[in-house]
Design a protein around this motif. Structure first.
Motif, PDB file in Angstrom:
ATOM      1  N   ARG A 170       0.833  -1.207   0.000  1.00 52.75           N
ATOM      2  CA  ARG A 170       0.000   0.000   0.000  1.00 52.75           C
ATOM      3  C   ARG A 170       0.869   1.261   0.000  1.00 52.75           C
ATOM      4  NH1 ARG A 170      -4.115   1.952   4.853  1.00 52.75           N
ATOM      5  NH2 ARG A 170      -4.491   4.049   4.029  1.00 52.75           N
ATOM      6  N   ILE A 171       1.921   1.275   0.795  1.00 54.97           N
ATOM      7  CA  ILE A 171       2.820   2.433   0.827  1.00 54.97           C
ATOM      8  C   ILE A 171       3.428   2.654  -0.548  1.00 54.97           C
ATOM      9  CG2 ILE A 171       4.991   3.311   1.769  1.00 54.97           C
ATOM     10  CD1 ILE A 171       4.276   1.847   4.383  1.00 54.97           C
ATOM     11  N   ARG A 172       3.848   1.567  -1.190  1.00 56.14           N
ATOM     12  CA  ARG A 172       4.419   1.673  -2.538  1.00 56.14           C
ATOM     13  C   ARG A 172       3.383   2.216  -3.519  1.00 56.14           C
ATOM     14  NH1 ARG A 172       5.314  -3.565  -3.578  1.00 56.14           N
ATOM     15  NH2 ARG A 172       7.142  -3.512  -2.216  1.00 56.14           N
ATOM     16  N   LEU A 173       2.147   1.738  -3.385  1.00 57.23           N
ATOM     17  CA  LEU A 173       1.076   2.190  -4.264  1.00 57.23           C
ATOM     18  C   LEU A 173       0.801   3.682  -4.077  1.00 57.23           C
ATOM     19  CD1 LEU A 173      -1.018   0.859  -6.283  1.00 57.23           C
ATOM     20  CD2 LEU A 173      -2.632   0.956  -4.365  1.00 57.23           C
ATOM     21  N   THR A 177       1.012   6.503  -6.926  1.00 57.37           N
ATOM     22  CA  THR A 177      -0.275   7.005  -7.376  1.00 57.37           C
ATOM     23  C   THR A 177      -0.539   8.436  -6.946  1.00 57.37           C
ATOM     24  OG1 THR A 177      -1.106   4.739  -7.215  1.00 57.37           O
ATOM     25  CG2 THR A 177      -2.750   6.472  -7.462  1.00 57.37           C
ATOM     26  N   GLY A 178      -0.009   8.839  -5.793  1.00 58.18           N
ATOM     27  CA  GLY A 178      -0.266  10.177  -5.289  1.00 58.18           C
ATOM     28  C   GLY A 178      -1.498  10.222  -4.401  1.00 58.18           C
ATOM     29  N   PRO A 179      -2.055  11.423  -4.142  1.00 59.00           N
ATOM     30  CA  PRO A 179      -3.187  11.583  -3.215  1.00 59.00           C
ATOM     31  C   PRO A 179      -4.408  10.745  -3.582  1.00 59.00           C
ATOM     32  CG  PRO A 179      -2.223  13.714  -3.738  1.00 59.00           C
ATOM     33  CD  PRO A 179      -1.573  12.727  -4.655  1.00 59.00           C
ATOM     34  N   TYR A 180      -4.591  10.457  -4.876  1.00 58.78           N
ATOM     35  CA  TYR A 180      -5.763   9.684  -5.301  1.00 58.78           C
ATOM     36  C   TYR A 180      -5.761   8.282  -4.689  1.00 58.78           C
ATOM     37  CZ  TYR A 180      -9.503   8.288  -8.543  1.00 58.78           C
ATOM     38  OH  TYR A 180     -10.700   7.867  -9.093  1.00 58.78           O
ATOM     39  N   ALA A 181      -4.597   7.789  -4.303  1.00 65.20           N
ATOM     40  CA  ALA A 181      -4.502   6.444  -3.735  1.00 65.20           C
ATOM     41  C   ALA A 181      -5.329   6.315  -2.462  1.00 65.20           C
ATOM     42  CB  ALA A 181      -3.045   6.086  -3.456  1.00 65.20           C
ATOM     43  N   ARG A 182      -5.438   7.386  -1.680  1.00 67.01           N
ATOM     44  CA  ARG A 182      -6.215   7.310  -0.438  1.00 67.01           C
ATOM     45  C   ARG A 182      -7.687   7.026  -0.741  1.00 67.01           C
ATOM     46  NH1 ARG A 182      -6.696   8.415   4.905  1.00 67.01           N
ATOM     47  NH2 ARG A 182      -8.526   9.574   5.599  1.00 67.01           N
ATOM     48  N   ALA A 183      -8.232   7.685  -1.767  1.00 70.47           N
ATOM     49  CA  ALA A 183      -9.634   7.452  -2.123  1.00 70.47           C
ATOM     50  C   ALA A 183      -9.838   6.037  -2.633  1.00 70.47           C
ATOM     51  CB  ALA A 183     -10.080   8.466  -3.174  1.00 70.47           C
ATOM     52  N   LEU A 184      -8.912   5.550  -3.461  1.00 74.98           N
ATOM     53  CA  LEU A 184      -9.061   4.201  -4.009  1.00 74.98           C
ATOM     54  C   LEU A 184      -8.878   3.153  -2.922  1.00 74.98           C
ATOM     55  CD1 LEU A 184      -7.254   4.610  -7.447  1.00 74.98           C
ATOM     56  CD2 LEU A 184      -9.705   4.756  -6.920  1.00 74.98           C
ATOM     57  N   GLU A 237      -4.997  -2.073  -5.671  1.00 75.06           N
ATOM     58  CA  GLU A 237      -4.028  -2.152  -6.766  1.00 75.06           C
ATOM     59  C   GLU A 237      -4.729  -2.339  -8.109  1.00 75.06           C
ATOM     60  OE1 GLU A 237      -0.276  -4.180  -4.324  1.00 75.06           O
ATOM     61  OE2 GLU A 237      -1.851  -5.443  -5.188  1.00 75.06           O
ATOM     62  N   ALA A 238      -5.772  -3.184  -8.116  1.00 72.20           N
ATOM     63  CA  ALA A 238      -6.530  -3.412  -9.351  1.00 72.20           C
ATOM     64  C   ALA A 238      -7.302  -2.159  -9.753  1.00 72.20           C
ATOM     65  CB  ALA A 238      -7.482  -4.591  -9.162  1.00 72.20           C
ATOM     66  N   MET A 239      -7.803  -1.425  -8.765  1.00 69.42           N
ATOM     67  CA  MET A 239      -8.512  -0.189  -9.064  1.00 69.42           C
ATOM     68  C   MET A 239      -7.590   0.850  -9.698  1.00 69.42           C
ATOM     69  SD  MET A 239     -10.956   0.273  -5.695  1.00 69.42           S
ATOM     70  CE  MET A 239     -12.497  -0.635  -5.515  1.00 69.42           C
ATOM     71  N   VAL A 240      -6.366   0.909  -9.233  1.00 68.98           N
ATOM     72  CA  VAL A 240      -5.406   1.857  -9.818  1.00 68.98           C
ATOM     73  C   VAL A 240      -5.150   1.523 -11.283  1.00 68.98           C
ATOM     74  CG1 VAL A 240      -2.999   2.633  -9.759  1.00 68.98           C
ATOM     75  CG2 VAL A 240      -4.307   2.471  -7.635  1.00 68.98           C
ATOM     76  N   VAL A 241      -5.021   0.228 -11.594  1.00 70.74           N
ATOM     77  CA  VAL A 241      -4.834  -0.186 -12.997  1.00 70.74           C
ATOM     78  C   VAL A 241      -6.009   0.294 -13.833  1.00 70.74           C
ATOM     79  CG1 VAL A 241      -4.680  -2.165 -14.557  1.00 70.74           C
ATOM     80  CG2 VAL A 241      -3.397  -2.166 -12.414  1.00 70.74           C
ATOM     81  N   SER A 314       4.741   5.312 -13.162  1.00 75.69           N
ATOM     82  CA  SER A 314       5.695   6.197 -12.481  1.00 75.69           C
ATOM     83  C   SER A 314       5.123   7.593 -12.247  1.00 75.69           C
ATOM     84  CB  SER A 314       6.977   6.307 -13.307  1.00 75.69           C
ATOM     85  OG  SER A 314       6.695   6.815 -14.604  1.00 75.69           O
ATOM     86  N   GLU A 315       3.950   7.903 -12.814  1.00 74.22           N
ATOM     87  CA  GLU A 315       3.350   9.229 -12.679  1.00 74.22           C
ATOM     88  C   GLU A 315       2.142   9.184 -11.751  1.00 74.22           C
ATOM     89  OE1 GLU A 315       2.391  10.936 -16.418  1.00 74.22           O
ATOM     90  OE2 GLU A 315       4.368  10.519 -17.316  1.00 74.22           O
ATOM     91  N   PRO A 316       1.965  10.210 -10.906  1.00 77.63           N
ATOM     92  CA  PRO A 316       0.768  10.264 -10.057  1.00 77.63           C
ATOM     93  C   PRO A 316      -0.497  10.337 -10.901  1.00 77.63           C
ATOM     94  CG  PRO A 316       2.426  11.829  -9.306  1.00 77.63           C
ATOM     95  CD  PRO A 316       2.897  11.322 -10.639  1.00 77.63           C
ATOM     96  N   LEU A 317      -1.568   9.784 -10.383  1.00 80.97           N
ATOM     97  CA  LEU A 317      -2.859   9.834 -11.067  1.00 80.97           C
ATOM     98  C   LEU A 317      -3.579  11.134 -10.734  1.00 80.97           C
ATOM     99  CD1 LEU A 317      -4.671   6.369 -10.854  1.00 80.97           C
ATOM    100  CD2 LEU A 317      -4.538   7.850 -12.857  1.00 80.97           C
ATOM    101  N   PRO A 318      -4.199  11.772 -11.713  1.00 77.00           N
ATOM    102  CA  PRO A 318      -5.036  12.935 -11.380  1.00 77.00           C
ATOM    103  C   PRO A 318      -6.296  12.479 -10.669  1.00 77.00           C
ATOM    104  CG  PRO A 318      -5.311  12.348 -13.687  1.00 77.00           C
ATOM    105  CD  PRO A 318      -4.214  11.461 -13.157  1.00 77.00           C
TER     106      PRO A 318
END
Length: 364
Positions: A170-173, A177-184, A237-241, A314-318
């Motif tokens: 999760r920390i790696r994700l 991913t950036g701030p959007y990772a918290r919502a996902l 992780e699947a949601m980020v994909v 490698s780039e944060p998600l908007p």
């Protein structure tokens, strides 16, 4: 208050802990220097009527003047205080305000989480309280789980190494991913909560085993986030994909419109090792998330962008709809777009037929 009068540094410093609340830090700094909390508060500009703050339930807000005086008293640069005491930035007290120090109760359900006792052993005689990023936390270094709901529980995770491994992922994700990772992550946890409450997916297998290891039953709702944590991280992780592809108007795996839902939910089932359970009904929780995160790019535009690659890892998600504002603190579920909550009835969910996965559902 005399703004320009310098404050003499206190004789003893305390080790700073990143994410600590201001109230916790002031309490430790005062104790370490043989002072009462109220005395230290007045030293940095609080009124004489200032009472003692309770770090477990309250936060101390500092205006710019008080923050500068705290830097002088603690012997720390203001920038170092800001980096460690992240809630300093949440204060709305202006430099012109007469009252530069205020005590504020944390909202209900958003209490600070106690730092791992092993991490702060030898650093502080008093508990260290961290700004609530949720109602629980995992210490990777010592393999411990802390939660506020049942007092101040700290559990060793020696028998649940998969939970520690999940937190590392999760920390790696979050870094990628950036701030959007918290919502996902919040959405993924809510999907896992749906599965848990509807007795789907892992409830007969790994979740029941984890409950037995923890010595709890289904009535111990405070333990559910830990019980479902590894699977929730896999779903995140699947949601980020999925979202990296949606960010450029693509469907899952680059497929045509209308093809992504069943294919993606089946893929998540494969990642979890629960294909049959997903086909039997587990897909419904994910479909509720997909409905809230549907691809709104017009078909004509989408077809024109077929050759465009998804957002690189490698780039944060908007931030994408429906997540335009993500609360940085508080219970993780409050950052989710999914309506249900742990312990509440499950309503308003898709109830369509099982998805087609190409495999037979397991016999009941």
């Amino acid at each position: 208050m005399e703004i320009d009068r310098p404050v003499a540094p206190l004789p003893r410093r305390v080790v700073m802990v990143r994410g600590e609340t201001v109230a916790s830090y002031l309490s430790r700094l005062a104790h370490h220097n043989g002072m009462q909390f109220e005395e230290l508060a007045r030293h940095i500009g609080a009124p004489r009527t200032m009472r003692r703050a309770e770090p477990r339930f309250e936060e101390v807000r500092l205006g710019p003047v008080a923050r500068q005086r705290l830097a002088q008293a603690s012997g720390r640069p203001v920038g170092q205080l800001d980096q460690a005491l992240v809630s300093l930035q949440d204060s709305r007290i202006s430099a012109r305000a007469r009252r530069q120090v205020e005590i504020e109760s944390w909202p209900e359900g958003q209490l600070p989480v106690q730092a791992c006792a092993l991490c702060v052993a030898g650093l502080s005689e008093r508990p260290v309280w961290r700004v609530p990023g949720g109602q629980w936390a995992v210490c990777v270094r010592h393999g411990r789980w802390t939660v506020t709901a049942q007092g101040d529980v700290q559990l060793g995770l020696e028998q649940l190494p998969e939970a520690v491994d999940a937190h590392v992922r999760r920390i790696r994700l979050e870094r990628r991913t950036g701030p959007y990772a918290r919502a996902l992550m919040a959405d993924a946890q809510q999907v896992a909560v749906y599965w848990w409450q509807c007795r789907q997916m892992a409830w007969r297998g790994v979740w029941r085993r984890r409950q037995e290891i923890l010595g709890v039953d289904r009535s111990a709702l405070w333990a559910v986030p830990l019980v479902v944590y590894p699977e929730a991280v896999t779903v995140a992780e699947a949601m980020v994909v999925r979202e990296r592809q949606r960010a450029v108007g693509r469907s899952f795996a680059g497929g045509p419109a209308g093809w992504s839902t069943g294919r993606w939910t089946a893929w998540v089932g494969e990642r979890l090792g629960m294909v049959e359970e997903m086909a039997e009904g587990g897909h419904r929780g994910l479909e509720a998330w997909l409905m809230a995160h549907r691809n709104t790019v017009p078909v004509v535009t989408r077809l024109a962008q077929q050759g465009e690659r998804a957002v690189p890892r490698s780039e944060p998600l908007p931030l994408l709809e429906p997540h335009r504002v993500i609360p940085p603190h508080g219970p993780l579920e409050e950052a989710s777009c999914l309506p249900w909550r742990l312990g509440s009835p499950m309503t308003g969910l898709p109830v369509g037929p099982p998805i087609a996965t190409g495999r037979r559902p397991a016999p009941r």
